[in-house]
Design a protein around this motif. Sequence first.
Motif, short mmCIF file in Angstrom:
data_model
loop_
_atom_site.label_atom_id
_atom_site.label_comp_id
_atom_site.label_asym_id
_atom_site.label_seq_id
_atom_site.Cartn_x
_atom_site.Cartn_y
_atom_site.Cartn_z
N ILE A 185 43.61 35.89 36.87
CA ILE A 185 44.14 36.83 37.86
C ILE A 185 43.07 37.09 38.90
O ILE A 185 41.92 37.42 38.57
N GLN A 186 43.40 36.95 40.19
CA GLN A 186 42.42 37.10 41.26
C GLN A 186 41.97 38.56 41.38
O GLN A 186 42.76 39.50 41.22
N THR A 187 40.66 38.73 41.72
CA THR A 187 40.09 40.07 41.91
C THR A 187 40.01 40.46 43.38
O THR A 187 39.66 41.60 43.72
N GLY A 188 40.30 39.54 44.27
CA GLY A 188 40.23 39.80 45.71
C GLY A 188 38.93 39.41 46.35
O GLY A 188 38.74 39.62 47.55
N LYS A 189 37.99 38.83 45.59
CA LYS A 189 36.70 38.42 46.13
C LYS A 189 36.65 36.90 46.27
O LYS A 189 37.25 36.16 45.49
N LYS A 233 30.61 25.54 48.22
CA LYS A 233 32.05 25.75 48.11
C LYS A 233 32.30 27.16 47.64
O LYS A 233 31.52 27.70 46.85
N LYS A 234 33.32 27.77 48.16
CA LYS A 234 33.71 29.10 47.73
C LYS A 234 35.13 29.06 47.20
O LYS A 234 36.01 28.41 47.78
N THR A 235 35.39 29.78 46.10
CA THR A 235 36.72 29.92 45.53
C THR A 235 36.96 31.37 45.19
O THR A 235 36.02 32.18 45.14
N CYS A 236 38.19 31.70 44.93
CA CYS A 236 38.54 33.08 44.59
C CYS A 236 38.05 33.42 43.19
O CYS A 236 38.16 32.60 42.26
N GLU A 237 37.52 34.63 43.08
CA GLU A 237 37.08 35.09 41.76
C GLU A 237 38.31 35.50 40.95
O GLU A 237 39.25 36.11 41.46
N GLY A 289 44.94 40.95 42.30
CA GLY A 289 46.09 41.02 41.40
C GLY A 289 47.04 39.85 41.50
O GLY A 289 48.06 39.79 40.79
N TRP A 290 46.72 38.89 42.38
CA TRP A 290 47.60 37.72 42.54
C TRP A 290 47.55 36.84 41.31
O TRP A 290 46.47 36.52 40.80
N LEU A 291 48.71 36.48 40.84
CA LEU A 291 48.82 35.66 39.63
C LEU A 291 49.63 34.42 39.97
O LEU A 291 50.84 34.51 40.24
#
Length: 590
Positions: A144-148, A158-162, A135-137
Amino acid sequence: TMPACCDDMFLYETNKVIQIQNTRYGTIKWIFHMIVFSYVSFALLCDKRYQRKEPLTSSVHTKVKGIAEVREEILENGEEVHRVFDTADYTFPVQGNSFFVMTNFLKTKGQVRGLCPEHPTRRTLCSSDRGCKKGWLDPQSKGIQTGKCIPYKLQPPKKTCEVSAWCPTEATEEPPQPALLNSAENFTVLIKNNIDFPRHNYTTRNILPDVNITCTYHKTQNPQCPIFRLGDIFQETGYNFSEVAIKGGIMAIEINWDCNLDSWFHHCRPKYSFRRLDDKTTNESLYPGYNFRYAKYYKENNVEKRTLIKVFGVRFDILVFGSGGKFDIIALIVYIGSTLSYFGLATVFIDFLINTCSNTSCQSYCKCCECCAVNEYYYKKKCESIVEPKSTLKYVSFVDEFHIRMVEEQLLGRSLQNVKGKEIPKPLMDFTDLSRLPLSLQDAPSIPGQPEEIQLLSEEATPRSSSSPSWCQCGNCLPSQLPRSHQCLEELCCRKKPGVCITTSEPFKQLILSRRALQFLLLYQEPLLKLDADATNNQLRHCAYRCYATWRFGSKDLADFAILPSCCRWRIRKEFPKSEGQYSGFKSPY
């Protein structure tokens, strides 16, 4: 007769002018006047101060024309895909007197709503789900981030926030170099500008009826052409269009109308100028250039998609300003009236020279200047120094001193004789009134071959009378009859040091004690005055007091506060005694 209030109403007051005939000051005056006159005349004609100025109201309309070919992409088989851009592709409507021309762009094709990894940046990189918050905006994020925390690319890993956003997200890339629409410098823009001066009832525009529609603006060869080549606009400001086209910028086109609407010298044509308005630095933290984003939406297999385009280009702001002037008699009168005060600068400067270069004000550092004595004379004729009239203010004069002493009553000690006081210069004597006195002074017969002698008051000590007080220096003073608290005002001798009393001098006898001279003065002042036997002595005595004060102090302003020496006061009282009672002593006029 007219009432007194009406008499005051019809009074006219004017200033008194002192004319100084001096070559140096006269030359300075005329130099100042010529400078002021030249400036006033120059401003009147060149700045048209005789006109009433009015700001203009304006409307602007622009049309950009030009064709550009852009290579958009390269297919897998190596074939290049080209696209032709026309006016509808590279121009965008902008509010106000502005237009925008696209010069470069970045595309993100095939975006759909869904879940995808965000483009890797320092803010979006993660190593596990703990680095992402559901829910981070973030305003800088694309969704909007899903937490994954999911892989963005396998190579390199590389990994980034979904995020929930338009996928794939826009990549952070530098704009192409050179700019895709670098040929936009050959585009032209037609500017139509209508102006109006409502109060002057005058309307015009920048396009002349006989304008050549194939012309192009040139600063010297064709300055009135309303068609401008974009590359020439940048060249006028000293910038390279190809460099600015990469990231964009903001350019101002200034149209200045300086209109003379008088029929005998009518002129109302625009003058064009250009300057760059945006930040010219290349520091990325300052967001250089000019860009914005827009999207083209479409449907594919019933799925809504879009193409996101980040556009770089140049925004042209058209700034119209100016005024129109027309002859107005009121404006001319106001201007002439306001400039008359400038001629007073000569008076201010010359007065400054007289005041600062007179002996009275610069004697400490200008003793060798020959003009000081002349300036002092001018200063005394021009300025009159007065002191605030206070009941505590007193003036004393000693016959053996060339100055007058000003004394405050609160500074008095036991007697006036011992008070130092402030030394002030003695005013020059005016002999005008003295010539009217019937003085029976006869010149003594002179002996041939011998020089004439003038009887002077000697500085030798005179025999002191047994009744003379200790502070007396001439031997003729008497103790005061006033109460003890007021006796200090009468403890004053005519001399500061021992010597002959002034009452023995011939001027004192002729000016102060002459009954005939005093009677003449009283009748001169009041021709119908009755000099009766009882009041004659009182009138003559007070007239003698005033004569002595005027003689020794030289100014009526000082004489009103003058303290007469005891010897002079008692000699006058002896000549014109009071029939009965005690003498009242000094009384302040305020």
